[in-house]
Design a protein around this motif. Structure first.
Motif, PDB file in Angstrom:
ATOM      1  N   ASP A 142     -14.891 -11.062 -17.561  1.00  0.00           N
ATOM      2  CA  ASP A 142     -14.273 -11.663 -18.740  1.00  0.00           C
ATOM      3  C   ASP A 142     -12.762 -11.575 -18.578  1.00  0.00           C
ATOM      4  OD1 ASP A 142     -13.383 -12.459 -21.209  1.00  0.00           O
ATOM      5  OD2 ASP A 142     -14.732 -11.174 -22.363  1.00  0.00           O
ATOM      6  N   VAL A 143     -12.153 -12.598 -17.960  1.00  0.00           N
ATOM      7  CA  VAL A 143     -10.723 -12.560 -17.670  1.00  0.00           C
ATOM      8  C   VAL A 143     -10.022 -13.790 -18.217  1.00  0.00           C
ATOM      9  CG1 VAL A 143     -11.132 -13.537 -15.362  1.00  0.00           C
ATOM     10  CG2 VAL A 143      -8.973 -12.330 -15.859  1.00  0.00           C
ATOM     11  N   THR A 144      -8.912 -13.570 -18.909  1.00  0.00           N
ATOM     12  CA  THR A 144      -8.035 -14.637 -19.371  1.00  0.00           C
ATOM     13  C   THR A 144      -6.790 -14.625 -18.499  1.00  0.00           C
ATOM     14  OG1 THR A 144      -8.791 -14.418 -21.663  1.00  0.00           O
ATOM     15  CG2 THR A 144      -6.660 -15.487 -21.303  1.00  0.00           C
ATOM     16  N   PHE A 145      -6.432 -15.791 -17.965  1.00  0.00           N
ATOM     17  CA  PHE A 145      -5.295 -15.850 -17.043  1.00  0.00           C
ATOM     18  C   PHE A 145      -4.263 -16.844 -17.553  1.00  0.00           C
ATOM     19  CE2 PHE A 145      -3.552 -17.595 -12.881  1.00  0.00           C
ATOM     20  CZ  PHE A 145      -2.633 -16.571 -12.733  1.00  0.00           C
ATOM     21  N   GLU A 146      -3.009 -16.403 -17.563  1.00  0.00           N
ATOM     22  CA  GLU A 146      -1.889 -17.247 -17.975  1.00  0.00           C
ATOM     23  C   GLU A 146      -0.853 -17.264 -16.855  1.00  0.00           C
ATOM     24  OE1 GLU A 146      -1.137 -18.815 -20.895  1.00  0.00           O
ATOM     25  OE2 GLU A 146      -2.841 -18.217 -22.149  1.00  0.00           O
ATOM     26  N   ALA A 147      -0.597 -18.442 -16.292  1.00  0.00           N
ATOM     27  CA  ALA A 147       0.493 -18.614 -15.326  1.00  0.00           C
ATOM     28  C   ALA A 147       1.541 -19.507 -15.981  1.00  0.00           C
ATOM     29  CB  ALA A 147      -0.013 -19.250 -14.042  1.00  0.00           C
ATOM     30  N   PHE A 170      -6.838  -9.450 -19.519  1.00  0.00           N
ATOM     31  CA  PHE A 170      -5.805 -10.467 -19.743  1.00  0.00           C
ATOM     32  C   PHE A 170      -4.773 -10.280 -18.635  1.00  0.00           C
ATOM     33  CE2 PHE A 170      -1.884 -12.260 -21.226  1.00  0.00           C
ATOM     34  CZ  PHE A 170      -2.235 -13.347 -22.017  1.00  0.00           C
ATOM     35  N   VAL A 171      -4.515 -11.348 -17.882  1.00  0.00           N
ATOM     36  CA  VAL A 171      -3.574 -11.297 -16.765  1.00  0.00           C
ATOM     37  C   VAL A 171      -2.602 -12.460 -16.914  1.00  0.00           C
ATOM     38  CG1 VAL A 171      -3.305 -11.446 -14.257  1.00  0.00           C
ATOM     39  CG2 VAL A 171      -5.280 -10.244 -15.236  1.00  0.00           C
ATOM     40  N   SER A 172      -1.303 -12.170 -16.840  1.00  0.00           N
ATOM     41  CA  SER A 172      -0.321 -13.253 -16.879  1.00  0.00           C
ATOM     42  C   SER A 172       0.808 -12.968 -15.911  1.00  0.00           C
ATOM     43  CB  SER A 172       0.223 -13.465 -18.295  1.00  0.00           C
ATOM     44  OG  SER A 172       1.090 -12.411 -18.666  1.00  0.00           O
ATOM     45  N   CYS A 173       1.430 -14.036 -15.426  1.00  0.00           N
ATOM     46  CA  CYS A 173       2.512 -13.880 -14.446  1.00  0.00           C
ATOM     47  C   CYS A 173       3.302 -15.184 -14.359  1.00  0.00           C
ATOM     48  CB  CYS A 173       1.936 -13.518 -13.075  1.00  0.00           C
ATOM     49  SG  CYS A 173       3.167 -12.992 -11.852  1.00  0.00           S
ATOM     50  N   GLY A 174       4.597 -15.056 -14.116  1.00  0.00           N
ATOM     51  CA  GLY A 174       5.426 -16.223 -13.899  1.00  0.00           C
ATOM     52  C   GLY A 174       5.326 -16.728 -12.470  1.00  0.00           C
ATOM     53  N   SER A 194       2.813  -9.638 -15.234  1.00  0.00           N
ATOM     54  CA  SER A 194       3.527  -9.619 -13.949  1.00  0.00           C
ATOM     55  C   SER A 194       3.224  -8.345 -13.174  1.00  0.00           C
ATOM     56  CB  SER A 194       5.051  -9.738 -14.165  1.00  0.00           C
ATOM     57  OG  SER A 194       5.375 -10.895 -14.879  1.00  0.00           O
ATOM     58  N   GLY A 195       1.999  -7.887 -13.255  1.00  0.00           N
ATOM     59  CA  GLY A 195       1.641  -6.612 -12.662  1.00  0.00           C
ATOM     60  C   GLY A 195       1.468  -6.657 -11.156  1.00  0.00           C
ATOM     61  N   THR A 196       1.667  -5.505 -10.529  1.00  0.00           N
ATOM     62  CA  THR A 196       1.355  -5.340  -9.116  1.00  0.00           C
ATOM     63  C   THR A 196      -0.139  -5.059  -9.023  1.00  0.00           C
ATOM     64  OG1 THR A 196       3.555  -4.492  -8.602  1.00  0.00           O
ATOM     65  CG2 THR A 196       1.771  -3.935  -7.064  1.00  0.00           C
ATOM     66  N   LEU A 197      -0.921  -6.071  -8.696  1.00  0.00           N
ATOM     67  CA  LEU A 197      -2.376  -5.963  -8.730  1.00  0.00           C
ATOM     68  C   LEU A 197      -3.006  -5.863  -7.343  1.00  0.00           C
ATOM     69  CD1 LEU A 197      -3.197  -8.419 -11.663  1.00  0.00           C
ATOM     70  CD2 LEU A 197      -2.625  -5.985 -11.718  1.00  0.00           C
ATOM     71  N   ASP A 198      -2.171  -5.878  -6.304  1.00  0.00           N
ATOM     72  CA  ASP A 198      -2.686  -5.664  -4.945  1.00  0.00           C
ATOM     73  C   ASP A 198      -1.615  -4.973  -4.113  1.00  0.00           C
ATOM     74  OD1 ASP A 198      -3.940  -5.610  -2.537  1.00  0.00           O
ATOM     75  OD2 ASP A 198      -4.162  -7.775  -2.321  1.00  0.00           O
ATOM     76  N   THR A 199      -1.619  -3.649  -4.111  1.00  0.00           N
ATOM     77  CA  THR A 199      -0.607  -2.899  -3.373  1.00  0.00           C
ATOM     78  C   THR A 199      -0.781  -3.024  -1.865  1.00  0.00           C
ATOM     79  OG1 THR A 199      -1.966  -0.895  -3.487  1.00  0.00           O
ATOM     80  CG2 THR A 199      -0.307  -1.212  -5.218  1.00  0.00           C
ATOM     81  N   LEU A 200      -1.906  -3.561  -1.424  1.00  0.00           N
ATOM     82  CA  LEU A 200      -2.147  -3.765   0.008  1.00  0.00           C
ATOM     83  C   LEU A 200      -2.002  -5.232   0.408  1.00  0.00           C
ATOM     84  CD1 LEU A 200      -5.159  -1.319   0.446  1.00  0.00           C
ATOM     85  CD2 LEU A 200      -2.837  -1.018   1.338  1.00  0.00           C
ATOM     86  N   HIS A 201      -1.348  -6.011  -0.424  1.00  0.00           N
ATOM     87  CA  HIS A 201      -1.158  -7.433  -0.133  1.00  0.00           C
ATOM     88  C   HIS A 201      -0.336  -7.598   1.136  1.00  0.00           C
ATOM     89  CE1 HIS A 201      -0.186 -11.689  -0.722  1.00  0.00           C
ATOM     90  NE2 HIS A 201      -1.229 -11.713  -1.522  1.00  0.00           N
ATOM     91  N   PRO A 202      -0.674  -8.579   1.971  1.00  0.00           N
ATOM     92  CA  PRO A 202      -0.020  -8.709   3.280  1.00  0.00           C
ATOM     93  C   PRO A 202       1.422  -9.186   3.259  1.00  0.00           C
ATOM     94  CG  PRO A 202      -1.588 -10.496   2.936  1.00  0.00           C
ATOM     95  CD  PRO A 202      -1.809  -9.514   1.829  1.00  0.00           C
ATOM     96  N   THR A 203       1.928  -9.637   2.100  1.00  0.00           N
ATOM     97  CA  THR A 203       3.301 -10.155   2.098  1.00  0.00           C
ATOM     98  C   THR A 203       3.944 -10.000   0.728  1.00  0.00           C
ATOM     99  OG1 THR A 203       4.684 -12.100   2.518  1.00  0.00           O
ATOM    100  CG2 THR A 203       2.537 -12.492   1.534  1.00  0.00           C
ATOM    101  N   VAL A 204       5.278  -9.990   0.727  1.00  0.00           N
ATOM    102  CA  VAL A 204       6.055 -10.021  -0.518  1.00  0.00           C
ATOM    103  C   VAL A 204       6.896 -11.300  -0.522  1.00  0.00           C
ATOM    104  CG1 VAL A 204       7.375  -8.546  -2.105  1.00  0.00           C
ATOM    105  CG2 VAL A 204       6.325  -7.534  -0.098  1.00  0.00           C
TER     106      VAL A 204
END
Length: 347
Positions: A314-319, A268-272, A202-212
């Motif tokens: 090489d990325v593993t993604f879990e949503a 490894f990236v995961s987020c709800g 659940s990381g903040t991976l884009d601090t310049l993202h246009p919206t929350v």
């Protein structure tokens, strides 16, 4: 916007847990403990030094470091490899675990199964303080200084102390949640080759993202400074500066802008998804900010993974279905642990 429930939002411990942590910090002893190596007096090149230690058991030690980069002391919990005592000349792979906003260096042992997991592998597990809202960086401080210098504390001072006091090897992995997920990916991308693997929950991976959205229609950076940095007494322009005027400073620390630097790092990236999930308590309000904020984090995570995939990283993604809370992070860490330790050859 709903009033922020910070304890639920960031998974901070109960009042009793915080009191216990404070007591442990006060109890740090400067003398040698027969159960493990004496780290008191071990120094980094710049003079940062271990000034106290406390062994909770033969494989768990809390240390306090007088940090030059921070300008104050900071604590670190360390789990020693299971065969540390029987192999006096061995060097050990290192796994850094970074806590989230409003958390502390005890969070991983409070809320995850790291104590059991680390006993199964010969790995040096390092859980440092990252500041209430330190954001794993040397603060820009309006361009006139770099204090607090969290990045230097973690990757220079602490790293050198680990090598000199605990025979840390150069095989490193890093993982973190929320603010710590940002830290894990930012550190790995800003220092290519330093970490063999990096994981974000659940990381903040884009601090310049246009919206929350659905929390706010503001840019993430503006929202962060307005709702967290400034209200807690920090200079809102001290972190990375103004998101527009100092966009280059923000981008230089932003995982989404640094993805290409992660080519040789297992990810490894995961987020709800910001919906009530199986690990949320019965009766959880779907409008709670801890639920809605996770939906906004998923936007960032999906776009980060899309960029990584387009570069054939090489990325593993879990949503998954769930909120921005510790039960999910602990579960996802269990999934990521084999990838992390195998990348650093922890037996």
């Amino acid at each position: 916007m709903a009033r922020l429930n910070r304890r639920r939002f960031f998974g901070v411990a109960s009042t009793a847990g915080v009191a216990a942590a404070t007591s442990q910090g006060v109890a740090l002893a400067s003398g040698r403990d027969a159960r493990g190596p004496n780290l008191v007096g071990v120094q980094a090149e710049n003079g940062a030094s271990v000034i106290a230690q406390n062994y909770l058991d033969p494989c768990t030690v809390d240390i306090a470091i007088d940090s030059v980069a921070l300008g104050h002391t900071a604590s670190v919990r360390i789990n020693l490899p299971r065969r540390f005592g029987s192999r006096p000349h061995a060097s050990w792979p290192v796994l850094y675990l970074l806590h989230g906003g409003y958390g502390d260096y005890l969070d991983w042992t409070r809320h995850s199964d790291i104590a059991r997991l680390s006993r199964e592998r010969d790995v040096l597990v390092v859980m440092p303080d990252g500041g209430e809202l330190g954001f794993y960086t040397d603060w820009w401080a309006r361009g006139v200084g770099n204090k607090p210098g969290w990045e230097t504390f973690h990757l220079v001072e602490l790293s050198q102390i680990l090598v000199r006091g605990l025979r840390a090897a150069d095989r490193r992995a890093i993982a973190g949640l929320s603010m710590g997920g940002f830290g894990a990916m930012s550190y790995a991308a800003r220092h290519p080759g330093l970490f063999r693997a990096a994981a974000s929950f659940s990381g903040t991976l884009d601090t310049l993202h246009p919206t929350v959205e659905p929390v706010s229609s503001e840019r993430y950076a503006t929202w962060l400074l307005r709702t967290h940095i400034a209200p807690n007494g920090y200079d809102p322009l001290g972190l990375f500066g103004d998101p527009t005027a100092q966009r280059a400073v923000w981008a230089a620390h932003n995982p989404a802008d640094l993805v290409k630097n992660l080519r040789d790092t297992k990810l490894f990236v995961s987020c709800g998804d910001g919906r009530i999930g199986p690990l949320d308590p019965p009766g959880t309000d779907p409008s709670d900010v801890s639920v809605r904020f996770e939906a906004s984090q998923l936007r960032q995570n999906r776009e980060f993974v899309k960029r990584a995939s387009s570069l054939e990283l090489d990325v593993t993604f879990e949503a998954y279905t769930g909120s921005h809370t510790w039960p999910y992070w602990a579960r996802e860490f269990d999934k990521a642990f084999p990838l992390l330790v195998e990348a650093i050859e922890a037996k």
